[in-house]
Design an enzyme around this catalytic site. Sequence first.
Site, PDB file in Angstrom:
ATOM      1  N   PHE A 152      -8.410  10.478  -7.648  1.00  0.00           N
ATOM      2  CA  PHE A 152      -9.223   9.958  -6.543  1.00  0.00           C
ATOM      3  C   PHE A 152      -9.896   8.626  -6.897  1.00  0.00           C
ATOM      4  O   PHE A 152     -10.792   8.189  -6.189  1.00  0.00           O
ATOM      5  CB  PHE A 152     -10.294  10.985  -6.144  1.00  0.00           C
ATOM      6  CG  PHE A 152      -9.709  12.295  -5.691  1.00  0.00           C
ATOM      7  CD1 PHE A 152      -9.100  12.409  -4.440  1.00  0.00           C
ATOM      8  CD2 PHE A 152      -9.734  13.414  -6.511  1.00  0.00           C
ATOM      9  CE1 PHE A 152      -8.547  13.609  -4.013  1.00  0.00           C
ATOM     10  CE2 PHE A 152      -9.179  14.623  -6.099  1.00  0.00           C
ATOM     11  CZ  PHE A 152      -8.592  14.723  -4.847  1.00  0.00           C
ATOM     12  N   LEU A 153      -9.488   7.997  -8.005  1.00  0.00           N
ATOM     13  CA  LEU A 153     -10.186   6.773  -8.413  1.00  0.00           C
ATOM     14  C   LEU A 153     -10.041   5.676  -7.367  1.00  0.00           C
ATOM     15  O   LEU A 153      -9.079   5.647  -6.600  1.00  0.00           O
ATOM     16  CB  LEU A 153      -9.677   6.278  -9.772  1.00  0.00           C
ATOM     17  CG  LEU A 153      -8.256   5.731  -9.934  1.00  0.00           C
ATOM     18  CD1 LEU A 153      -8.067   4.356  -9.346  1.00  0.00           C
ATOM     19  CD2 LEU A 153      -7.889   5.722 -11.385  1.00  0.00           C
ATOM     20  N   ARG A 154     -11.041   4.804  -7.371  1.00  0.00           N
ATOM     21  CA  ARG A 154     -10.972   3.627  -6.500  1.00  0.00           C
ATOM     22  C   ARG A 154     -10.564   2.448  -7.364  1.00  0.00           C
ATOM     23  O   ARG A 154     -11.200   2.204  -8.396  1.00  0.00           O
ATOM     24  CB  ARG A 154     -12.352   3.346  -5.879  1.00  0.00           C
ATOM     25  CG  ARG A 154     -12.878   4.461  -5.015  1.00  0.00           C
ATOM     26  CD  ARG A 154     -14.378   4.289  -4.804  1.00  0.00           C
ATOM     27  NE  ARG A 154     -15.109   4.319  -6.065  1.00  0.00           N
ATOM     28  CZ  ARG A 154     -16.368   3.884  -6.216  1.00  0.00           C
ATOM     29  NH1 ARG A 154     -17.028   3.384  -5.205  1.00  0.00           N
ATOM     30  NH2 ARG A 154     -16.964   3.956  -7.402  1.00  0.00           N
ATOM     31  N   PHE A 251     -17.101   3.426   4.341  1.00  0.00           N
ATOM     32  CA  PHE A 251     -15.859   3.205   5.096  1.00  0.00           C
ATOM     33  C   PHE A 251     -16.127   2.927   6.575  1.00  0.00           C
ATOM     34  O   PHE A 251     -15.322   3.243   7.436  1.00  0.00           O
ATOM     35  CB  PHE A 251     -14.881   4.377   4.909  1.00  0.00           C
ATOM     36  CG  PHE A 251     -14.201   4.307   3.570  1.00  0.00           C
ATOM     37  CD1 PHE A 251     -12.905   3.854   3.449  1.00  0.00           C
ATOM     38  CD2 PHE A 251     -14.898   4.626   2.419  1.00  0.00           C
ATOM     39  CE1 PHE A 251     -12.303   3.729   2.212  1.00  0.00           C
ATOM     40  CE2 PHE A 251     -14.310   4.505   1.175  1.00  0.00           C
ATOM     41  CZ  PHE A 251     -13.016   4.063   1.076  1.00  0.00           C
ATOM     42  N   LEU A 252     -17.288   2.344   6.835  1.00  0.00           N
ATOM     43  CA  LEU A 252     -17.594   1.900   8.194  1.00  0.00           C
ATOM     44  C   LEU A 252     -17.740   0.377   8.216  1.00  0.00           C
ATOM     45  O   LEU A 252     -18.550  -0.158   8.956  1.00  0.00           O
ATOM     46  CB  LEU A 252     -18.879   2.571   8.696  1.00  0.00           C
ATOM     47  CG  LEU A 252     -18.775   4.048   9.100  1.00  0.00           C
ATOM     48  CD1 LEU A 252     -20.109   4.565   9.622  1.00  0.00           C
ATOM     49  CD2 LEU A 252     -17.693   4.265  10.166  1.00  0.00           C
ATOM     50  N   CYS A 262      -2.243   2.627  -1.730  1.00  0.00           N
ATOM     51  CA  CYS A 262      -2.409   4.048  -1.385  1.00  0.00           C
ATOM     52  C   CYS A 262      -2.482   4.330   0.107  1.00  0.00           C
ATOM     53  O   CYS A 262      -1.670   5.098   0.620  1.00  0.00           O
ATOM     54  CB  CYS A 262      -3.649   4.601  -2.069  1.00  0.00           C
ATOM     55  SG  CYS A 262      -3.433   4.719  -3.856  1.00  0.00           S
ATOM     56  N   LYS A 265       0.725   3.760   2.249  1.00  0.00           N
ATOM     57  CA  LYS A 265       1.804   4.641   1.777  1.00  0.00           C
ATOM     58  C   LYS A 265       1.468   6.109   2.045  1.00  0.00           C
ATOM     59  O   LYS A 265       2.315   6.878   2.505  1.00  0.00           O
ATOM     60  CB  LYS A 265       1.995   4.356   0.281  1.00  0.00           C
ATOM     61  CG  LYS A 265       2.505   5.464  -0.569  1.00  0.00           C
ATOM     62  CD  LYS A 265       2.720   4.974  -1.980  1.00  0.00           C
ATOM     63  CE  LYS A 265       1.662   5.394  -2.978  1.00  0.00           C
ATOM     64  NZ  LYS A 265       1.466   6.826  -3.157  1.00  0.00           N
ATOM     65  N   ARG A 329      -0.747  -5.233  -3.610  1.00  0.00           N
ATOM     66  CA  ARG A 329       0.206  -4.396  -2.881  1.00  0.00           C
ATOM     67  C   ARG A 329      -0.339  -4.080  -1.486  1.00  0.00           C
ATOM     68  O   ARG A 329      -1.466  -3.630  -1.346  1.00  0.00           O
ATOM     69  CB  ARG A 329       0.490  -3.105  -3.659  1.00  0.00           C
ATOM     70  CG  ARG A 329       1.301  -3.364  -4.920  1.00  0.00           C
ATOM     71  CD  ARG A 329       1.533  -2.110  -5.724  1.00  0.00           C
ATOM     72  NE  ARG A 329       0.336  -1.622  -6.380  1.00  0.00           N
ATOM     73  CZ  ARG A 329       0.305  -0.540  -7.161  1.00  0.00           C
ATOM     74  NH1 ARG A 329       1.395   0.170  -7.360  1.00  0.00           N
ATOM     75  NH2 ARG A 329      -0.815  -0.164  -7.746  1.00  0.00           N
TER      76      ARG A 329
HETATM   77  P1  NAD Z   1       1.959   1.655 -10.709  1.00  0.00           P
HETATM   78  O1  NAD Z   1       3.183   1.211 -10.011  1.00  0.00           O
HETATM   79  O2  NAD Z   1       0.856   0.693 -10.983  1.00  0.00           O
HETATM   80  O3  NAD Z   1       2.358   2.318 -12.105  1.00  0.00           O
HETATM   81  C1  NAD Z   1       3.384   3.239 -12.282  1.00  0.00           C
HETATM   82  C2  NAD Z   1       3.965   3.044 -13.683  1.00  0.00           C
HETATM   83  O4  NAD Z   1       4.851   4.133 -13.982  1.00  0.00           O
HETATM   84  C3  NAD Z   1       4.803   1.777 -13.821  1.00  0.00           C
HETATM   85  O5  NAD Z   1       4.319   1.017 -14.924  1.00  0.00           O
HETATM   86  C4  NAD Z   1       6.213   2.287 -14.101  1.00  0.00           C
HETATM   87  O6  NAD Z   1       6.966   1.449 -14.958  1.00  0.00           O
HETATM   88  C5  NAD Z   1       5.928   3.611 -14.743  1.00  0.00           C
HETATM   89  N1  NAD Z   1       7.046   4.574 -14.735  1.00  0.00           N
HETATM   90  C6  NAD Z   1       7.861   4.915 -13.709  1.00  0.00           C
HETATM   91  N2  NAD Z   1       8.727   5.851 -14.104  1.00  0.00           N
HETATM   92  C7  NAD Z   1       8.459   6.130 -15.394  1.00  0.00           C
HETATM   93  C8  NAD Z   1       9.008   7.023 -16.355  1.00  0.00           C
HETATM   94  N3  NAD Z   1      10.009   7.862 -16.055  1.00  0.00           N
HETATM   95  N4  NAD Z   1       8.498   7.036 -17.606  1.00  0.00           N
HETATM   96  C9  NAD Z   1       7.479   6.218 -17.928  1.00  0.00           C
HETATM   97  N5  NAD Z   1       6.914   5.347 -17.057  1.00  0.00           N
HETATM   98  C10 NAD Z   1       7.400   5.310 -15.817  1.00  0.00           C
HETATM   99  O7  NAD Z   1       1.402   2.885  -9.842  1.00  0.00           O
HETATM  100  P2  NAD Z   1      -0.134   3.337  -9.691  1.00  0.00           P
HETATM  101  O8  NAD Z   1      -0.865   2.488  -8.744  1.00  0.00           O
HETATM  102  O9  NAD Z   1      -0.692   3.559 -11.057  1.00  0.00           O
HETATM  103  O10 NAD Z   1       0.075   4.744  -8.971  1.00  0.00           O
HETATM  104  C11 NAD Z   1       0.625   5.861  -9.660  1.00  0.00           C
HETATM  105  C12 NAD Z   1       0.459   7.091  -8.781  1.00  0.00           C
HETATM  106  O11 NAD Z   1      -0.938   7.372  -8.603  1.00  0.00           O
HETATM  107  C13 NAD Z   1       1.034   6.944  -7.380  1.00  0.00           C
HETATM  108  O12 NAD Z   1       1.541   8.186  -6.959  1.00  0.00           O
HETATM  109  C14 NAD Z   1      -0.182   6.595  -6.543  1.00  0.00           C
HETATM  110  O13 NAD Z   1      -0.032   6.989  -5.199  1.00  0.00           O
HETATM  111  C15 NAD Z   1      -1.258   7.425  -7.221  1.00  0.00           C
HETATM  112  N6  NAD Z   1      -2.608   6.907  -7.046  1.00  0.00           N
HETATM  113  C16 NAD Z   1      -2.853   5.578  -7.156  1.00  0.00           C
HETATM  114  C17 NAD Z   1      -4.155   5.112  -7.023  1.00  0.00           C
HETATM  115  C18 NAD Z   1      -4.450   3.636  -7.121  1.00  0.00           C
HETATM  116  O14 NAD Z   1      -5.575   3.261  -6.796  1.00  0.00           O
HETATM  117  N7  NAD Z   1      -3.523   2.810  -7.550  1.00  0.00           N
HETATM  118  C19 NAD Z   1      -5.207   5.995  -6.783  1.00  0.00           C
HETATM  119  C20 NAD Z   1      -4.919   7.357  -6.706  1.00  0.00           C
HETATM  120  C21 NAD Z   1      -3.610   7.809  -6.845  1.00  0.00           C
END
Ligand code: NAD
Length: 430
Positions: A152-154, A251-252, A262, A265, A329
Amino acid sequence: MNVCVIGTGYVGLPTGVGFAELGNKTICVDKIEEKIAALNDGKITLFEEGLEELFHKNVANGNLKFTTATSEAVPNADIIIIAVGTPPNPATKEADMRYIYEAASEIAEHLSGYTVIATKSTVPVGVGDEVEKIIGGKNPKADFDVVSMPEFLREGFAVYDFFNPDRVVIGTNRDRAKTVIEALYGSYKQKPNILYTSRKSAELIKYASNAFLAVKIHYINEIANLCEKVGANVYEAAKGMGLDSRIGSKFLNPGPGYGGSCFPKDTNALAYLARKANVDLTIVETAIKGNDNRKIDMARRIIDAAKGIAGASIAILGLAFKGGTDDVRESPAIEIIAELLKNGFKIKAYDPKATQSAKAVLGDRIEYAVSVNDAAKDADILVVLTEWEEFKSISLKELQMRTKIIVDLRKTFDKRIAQADGFTYIGIGE
Ligand code: NAD
């Protein structure tokens, strides 16, 4: 404990650094060799406030390591946290589980001793079952439990949120897995409360939460539109609404639409999941469509502001999808800029942290400034697209613009002060 984190992106890296800082021997794996090479070289690969310092500290004390080899990282792990991307399928917008399933399959063959596999990536309901099947199928002798551990991080507050989580939700009904989870969170100075749910409920909680916040943003954006038509002020309205504890003030903030990796998607993935289950999620579908239109409407607002200025040039402040991150993104800024470019405007943009990431998307179609003053010099219209703190201290009087027009889509400036400084001020909802 021995912690392994798969994926070193915006979630995986702060998670790995955080658990290392709490004294766990942590090893982070990524497929991208250059990323791991940079991290092993002492170079942080993304910006999050406070992350770099903890990264260096824990690499130096030996708690934090990086590798591309799952075979090196997995066997010793008590818990493996999967934090790989779950991007949308471009055609259907459903969440693409390819990286999750690849990671599960790579982990399977190297498991040794009882291991908890925690899915931190945002995944549709039922993916935990699939991960369990993949690992069990590839390595029938493996002793493991798969739990859901939604994040749940921001972004922009990832380090703060890691150490001060509002909530920790863990989807499992396995006592053995709970013991490992309790030990992991026991490394916190003050152990956070953990809400245990079924694995499927935990998977749903993440999507339902993000969609709720996206709907809330879209709602205030529509109220802002209404305020403009009927002569009310959305900031006063939001303040008055937010005083109701059932509504809450967060969020207002009206703006150019929600973005980031996020909300767009996850709303789409939830809507897809509901359609597949024959359930109406009309409120989420409406927010998705409304948010897409919002960015076009905001671009139109800027285009209208430029009417009558021959060869108008635009200074953009902010490229990141929100302040405090270098992540572009699904940034509304990028989409609005694309719309402005289609209309032939010359653009110079400044962002305190996201210039490099934006260059990877926009290339040389725009110019990049090194400061606010540099962006604004000789521009006709100053547009604020990201709510960076730095922008709040801008002295409008010092800007050397050709025409003094501001389109402030983040309520950075006070309308009356801007007008007193000779600017035409175009904002949102007032
Ligand atoms: P990101 O694209 O920044 O990082 C994903 C990393 O995983 C990439 O570096 C990629 O190379 C690596 N990867 C992919 N397949 C791999 C494998 N088989 N082995 C090792 N490394 C591998 O993505 P993110 O923003 O960190 O998001 C990750 C997940 O967390 C997503 O499902 C996202 O929805 C969720 N999420 C993101 C946030 C956010 O604020 N970014 C917050 C909550 C949840």
